[in-house]
Each structure stands twice: as C-alpha cells, then as structure tokens.
Design a protein around this motif. Structure first.
Motif, PDB file in Angstrom:
ATOM      1  N   THR A 122      49.152  40.548  29.263  1.00 33.95           N
ATOM      2  CA  THR A 122      48.182  41.187  30.147  1.00 33.95           C
ATOM      3  C   THR A 122      48.796  42.363  30.909  1.00 33.95           C
ATOM      4  O   THR A 122      49.839  42.200  31.553  1.00 33.95           O
ATOM      5  CB  THR A 122      47.634  40.172  31.163  1.00 33.95           C
ATOM      6  OG1 THR A 122      47.137  39.042  30.452  1.00 33.95           O
ATOM      7  CG2 THR A 122      46.533  40.783  31.998  1.00 33.95           C
ATOM      8  N   PRO A 123      48.190  43.547  30.865  1.00 33.32           N
ATOM      9  CA  PRO A 123      48.702  44.681  31.652  1.00 33.32           C
ATOM     10  C   PRO A 123      48.550  44.411  33.148  1.00 33.32           C
ATOM     11  O   PRO A 123      47.658  43.659  33.570  1.00 33.32           O
ATOM     12  CB  PRO A 123      47.797  45.846  31.217  1.00 33.32           C
ATOM     13  CG  PRO A 123      47.162  45.405  29.947  1.00 33.32           C
ATOM     14  CD  PRO A 123      47.038  43.922  30.036  1.00 33.32           C
ATOM     15  N   PRO A 124      49.387  45.017  33.980  1.00 31.46           N
ATOM     16  CA  PRO A 124      49.316  44.792  35.428  1.00 31.46           C
ATOM     17  C   PRO A 124      47.928  45.040  36.014  1.00 31.46           C
ATOM     18  O   PRO A 124      47.472  44.285  36.882  1.00 31.46           O
ATOM     19  CB  PRO A 124      50.342  45.773  35.986  1.00 31.46           C
ATOM     20  CG  PRO A 124      51.325  45.954  34.877  1.00 31.46           C
ATOM     21  CD  PRO A 124      50.519  45.892  33.614  1.00 31.46           C
ATOM     22  N   GLU A 125      47.249  46.094  35.544  1.00 29.78           N
ATOM     23  CA  GLU A 125      45.944  46.399  36.130  1.00 29.78           C
ATOM     24  C   GLU A 125      44.922  45.294  35.861  1.00 29.78           C
ATOM     25  O   GLU A 125      44.031  45.040  36.672  1.00 29.78           O
ATOM     26  CB  GLU A 125      45.414  47.736  35.603  1.00 29.78           C
ATOM     27  CG  GLU A 125      45.261  47.836  34.090  1.00 29.78           C
ATOM     28  CD  GLU A 125      46.504  48.371  33.380  1.00 29.78           C
ATOM     29  OE1 GLU A 125      46.343  48.927  32.285  1.00 29.78           O
ATOM     30  OE2 GLU A 125      47.605  48.235  33.950  1.00 29.78           O
ATOM     31  N   TYR A 126      45.061  44.592  34.739  1.00 26.85           N
ATOM     32  CA  TYR A 126      44.172  43.473  34.448  1.00 26.85           C
ATOM     33  C   TYR A 126      44.484  42.280  35.343  1.00 26.85           C
ATOM     34  O   TYR A 126      43.588  41.525  35.707  1.00 26.85           O
ATOM     35  CB  TYR A 126      44.288  43.060  32.976  1.00 26.85           C
ATOM     36  CG  TYR A 126      43.624  43.985  31.987  1.00 26.85           C
ATOM     37  CD1 TYR A 126      43.225  45.261  32.355  1.00 26.85           C
ATOM     38  CD2 TYR A 126      43.407  43.589  30.676  1.00 26.85           C
ATOM     39  CE1 TYR A 126      42.640  46.122  31.457  1.00 26.85           C
ATOM     40  CE2 TYR A 126      42.818  44.441  29.750  1.00 26.85           C
ATOM     41  CZ  TYR A 126      42.429  45.708  30.147  1.00 26.85           C
ATOM     42  OH  TYR A 126      41.845  46.554  29.247  1.00 26.85           O
ATOM     43  N   VAL A 127      45.777  42.099  35.648  1.00 31.83           N
ATOM     44  CA  VAL A 127      46.167  41.011  36.546  1.00 31.83           C
ATOM     45  C   VAL A 127      45.482  41.189  37.895  1.00 31.83           C
ATOM     46  O   VAL A 127      44.848  40.266  38.429  1.00 31.83           O
ATOM     47  CB  VAL A 127      47.699  40.969  36.729  1.00 31.83           C
ATOM     48  CG1 VAL A 127      48.080  39.998  37.849  1.00 31.83           C
ATOM     49  CG2 VAL A 127      48.383  40.573  35.431  1.00 31.83           C
ATOM     50  N   GLY A 128      45.611  42.384  38.447  1.00 31.37           N
ATOM     51  CA  GLY A 128      44.994  42.660  39.743  1.00 31.37           C
ATOM     52  C   GLY A 128      43.481  42.587  39.704  1.00 31.37           C
ATOM     53  O   GLY A 128      42.853  42.051  40.621  1.00 31.37           O
ATOM     54  N   ALA A 129      42.880  43.096  38.631  1.00 34.96           N
ATOM     55  CA  ALA A 129      41.419  43.124  38.534  1.00 34.96           C
ATOM     56  C   ALA A 129      40.840  41.719  38.449  1.00 34.96           C
ATOM     57  O   ALA A 129      39.845  41.407  39.116  1.00 34.96           O
ATOM     58  CB  ALA A 129      41.004  43.945  37.318  1.00 34.96           C
ATOM     59  N   LEU A 130      41.446  40.857  37.629  1.00 29.60           N
ATOM     60  CA  LEU A 130      40.927  39.498  37.504  1.00 29.60           C
ATOM     61  C   LEU A 130      41.075  38.739  38.812  1.00 29.60           C
ATOM     62  O   LEU A 130      40.135  38.066  39.256  1.00 29.60           O
ATOM     63  CB  LEU A 130      41.620  38.733  36.379  1.00 29.60           C
ATOM     64  CG  LEU A 130      41.127  37.288  36.248  1.00 29.60           C
ATOM     65  CD1 LEU A 130      39.735  37.249  35.640  1.00 29.60           C
ATOM     66  CD2 LEU A 130      42.082  36.431  35.431  1.00 29.60           C
ATOM     67  N   TYR A 131      42.247  38.836  39.425  1.00 29.38           N
ATOM     68  CA  TYR A 131      42.464  38.124  40.687  1.00 29.38           C
ATOM     69  C   TYR A 131      41.437  38.564  41.720  1.00 29.38           C
ATOM     70  O   TYR A 131      40.847  37.732  42.417  1.00 29.38           O
ATOM     71  CB  TYR A 131      43.881  38.352  41.199  1.00 29.38           C
ATOM     72  CG  TYR A 131      44.267  37.389  42.294  1.00 29.38           C
ATOM     73  CD1 TYR A 131      44.972  36.232  42.009  1.00 29.38           C
ATOM     74  CD2 TYR A 131      43.896  37.625  43.627  1.00 29.38           C
ATOM     75  CE1 TYR A 131      45.308  35.325  43.014  1.00 29.38           C
ATOM     76  CE2 TYR A 131      44.226  36.732  44.630  1.00 29.38           C
ATOM     77  CZ  TYR A 131      44.929  35.589  44.310  1.00 29.38           C
ATOM     78  OH  TYR A 131      45.250  34.701  45.315  1.00 29.38           O
ATOM     79  N   THR A 132      41.201  39.864  41.816  1.00 28.56           N
ATOM     80  CA  THR A 132      40.233  40.391  42.774  1.00 28.56           C
ATOM     81  C   THR A 132      38.840  39.868  42.482  1.00 28.56           C
ATOM     82  O   THR A 132      38.084  39.507  43.398  1.00 28.56           O
ATOM     83  CB  THR A 132      40.233  41.928  42.740  1.00 28.56           C
ATOM     84  OG1 THR A 132      41.524  42.408  43.106  1.00 28.56           O
ATOM     85  CG2 THR A 132      39.194  42.495  43.685  1.00 28.56           C
ATOM     86  N   THR A 133      38.486  39.776  41.198  1.00 27.87           N
ATOM     87  CA  THR A 133      37.148  39.359  40.800  1.00 27.87           C
ATOM     88  C   THR A 133      36.868  37.905  41.119  1.00 27.87           C
ATOM     89  O   THR A 133      35.782  37.560  41.591  1.00 27.87           O
ATOM     90  CB  THR A 133      36.940  39.594  39.288  1.00 27.87           C
ATOM     91  OG1 THR A 133      37.068  40.989  39.004  1.00 27.87           O
ATOM     92  CG2 THR A 133      35.566  39.117  38.843  1.00 27.87           C
ATOM     93  N   VAL A 134      37.847  37.039  40.880  1.00 25.19           N
ATOM     94  CA  VAL A 134      37.569  35.596  40.975  1.00 25.19           C
ATOM     95  C   VAL A 134      37.919  34.975  42.320  1.00 25.19           C
ATOM     96  O   VAL A 134      37.459  33.868  42.619  1.00 25.19           O
ATOM     97  CB  VAL A 134      38.296  34.817  39.857  1.00 25.19           C
ATOM     98  CG1 VAL A 134      37.917  35.373  38.488  1.00 25.19           C
ATOM     99  CG2 VAL A 134      39.806  34.828  40.044  1.00 25.19           C
ATOM    100  N   LYS A 135      38.713  35.646  43.143  1.00 24.65           N
ATOM    101  CA  LYS A 135      39.221  34.982  44.354  1.00 24.65           C
ATOM    102  C   LYS A 135      38.118  34.626  45.339  1.00 24.65           C
ATOM    103  O   LYS A 135      38.225  33.620  46.057  1.00 24.65           O
ATOM    104  CB  LYS A 135      40.284  35.847  45.029  1.00 24.65           C
ATOM    105  CG  LYS A 135      39.767  37.153  45.619  1.00 24.65           C
ATOM    106  CD  LYS A 135      40.895  37.947  46.273  1.00 24.65           C
ATOM    107  CE  LYS A 135      40.383  39.246  46.879  1.00 24.65           C
ATOM    108  NZ  LYS A 135      41.476  40.023  47.504  1.00 24.65           N
TER     109      LYS A 135
END
Length: 245
Positions: A131-144
C-alpha cells in the motif's frame, strides 16, 4: 509456536526483580492457541488476525468468515472473564491483491461489528506491504470516524525504503498506536517481495520524532541500541542455521 511457553519463561526470568510487566501480546489463530495463551504467565493481551479477504483467511487459518467471527466472539468472552486485554488485527485492510471485493466500506463493516461486540482495540494491517503511503492515510481518515472511542492502530508492512512515509501518513491521519519489530524482523510469507516485512521499531521512532513525538522517557536511546544489537545477533545466528530437509 510450539515453544512459546518456554520463550515466555525465559523472558520473565530475565526481567529485573520488581520490574513492571509490559504489555505482552499472544497472537492466536484458533481455540487451542487461545487456551495456551490464556494459560501462559506474562501474557497480558490476546491478539487475533481477522481477515476481510476470504482467500487470505482460508490460506492463513483455514476458516470461513462465519467461523472466524465466531472465534472472535469466543475470544472476546474469554478475555473478559480472564481479565486479559484484546486487540484484533484486520488483515488485508489496505487493499486486496487476490481479485476479491475490497473497499473502505468493507473495512468499516468489520470495524463496526468489532465495536458492537465489545472489542476496544483494533489495528489495521497492511498485510502484504504494497500500500502506498497516501492510501494508508486516506483509509485511516475515512474509517476512523465510524468507530469513535475505539483505539484504532496500524500494523504496517513495508519495503524499508517507504517505511517512514507510511508511518507518517498514519500519524498525520490521527493514528497513535503503531506496531513495529526491532530491525524489521519478521513479516508475512504472502508478500511478493522478500524485502517487505514489519516496519522496524527504530524507523517508527525516528519518523515520529520528526513530528515532535519523543519516547525517551519510555525507550531510552541506550536501551534501544542494546535491543537492536541483540536482535541483529539473532538474525545472524539463524540466517546461518542449516535448513530443515
């Protein structure tokens, strides 16, 4: 593993007299593992990898979705009775390379279910480390936001070159619980690149320091250096061990 109890005995024997016991997670994948972990002195937390990928779940634990969910509920009840803490890892949370359905809504469904049955600590796992870093941040932001009040961490795998960026992406998205391994030891056998593994503890600390996060009061530089050196000795010893035939 077959000798986990012996490992714990050796670890506890090496602690200074009167030392506070740290959080020690025993990761289990079936009922037998749960029974052993609950009966092992020193284990404070039970961990379970819950996969949202049917292929990975079957390959890793030989379970259906219903069987895996039933086991999580059993673990939750057992830890509540025993007084152990519980952390559930959502395997394949950041993507699926097996041509199966995947999306933030599938991760959210798992998170909401876990919260509803009483799990209070969950880590999103980048199981195969692609997973690219930007996807890590995007998913975390979306689901938190769907699990406010639940401790939501990350268990990231990575190629060493991109490890710090993944850590910072999660941190900037609001993550405050990170799993790591000294020198990056270990990983997932399903990763396609042999350089992909657990993110090194020292890399996590160095990355977080750039955001002003200090750990010196809990993990001194001297203690970290000593542990890294011991881990390097373990790597060297077992990398030269004869292969089983």
């Amino acid at each position: 593993m077959y000798d986990s109890e012996d490992v714990m005995k050796g670890f506890l024997a090496g602690l200074p007299v009167g030392a506070a016991l740290p959080e020690i997670i025993g990761i289990v994948v079936n009922e037998k593992g749960l029974e052993r972990a609950l009966g092992t002195p020193g284990v404070t937390t039970i961990g379970y990898p819950y996969s949202i990928s049917a292929y990975f779940r079957r390959a890793n634990a030989n379970m259906s979705r219903a069987e895996s969910r039933a086991l999580v509920e059993q673990i939750r009840k057992a830890t509540k009775i025993s007084g152990h803490d519980l952390v559930v890892y959502i395997s394949m949370a950041f993507g699926n390379s097996y041509e199966e359905p995947w999306g933030p809504e599938i991760v959210e469904d798992a998170l909401i279910w876990l919260k509803d049955i009483g799990v209070r600590s969950v880590s999103l796992a980048d199981t195969i480390g692609t997973t690219p870093p930007e996807y890590v941040g995007a998913l975390y932001t979306t689901v938190k936001e769907c699990v406010a009040g639940l401790e939501l961490g990350v268990h990231l795998h990575s190629h060493p070159a991109g490890a710090a960026q993944k850590v910072l992406a999660a941190y900037d998205a609001g993550c405050r619980r990170f799993d790591g391994a000294l020198t990056g030891l270990g990983g997932c056998p399903f990763a396609g690149d042999h350089l992909v593994g657990n993110i090194a503890t020292e890399t996590i600390l160095q990355a977080l320091a750039t955001r002003g996060v200090r750990s010196d009061s809990e993990i001194t530089p001297q203690a970290l250096a000593s542990c890294v050196a011991m881990t390097e000795e373990i790597r060297a010893k077992y990398s030269q061990a004869p292969q089983a035939q």
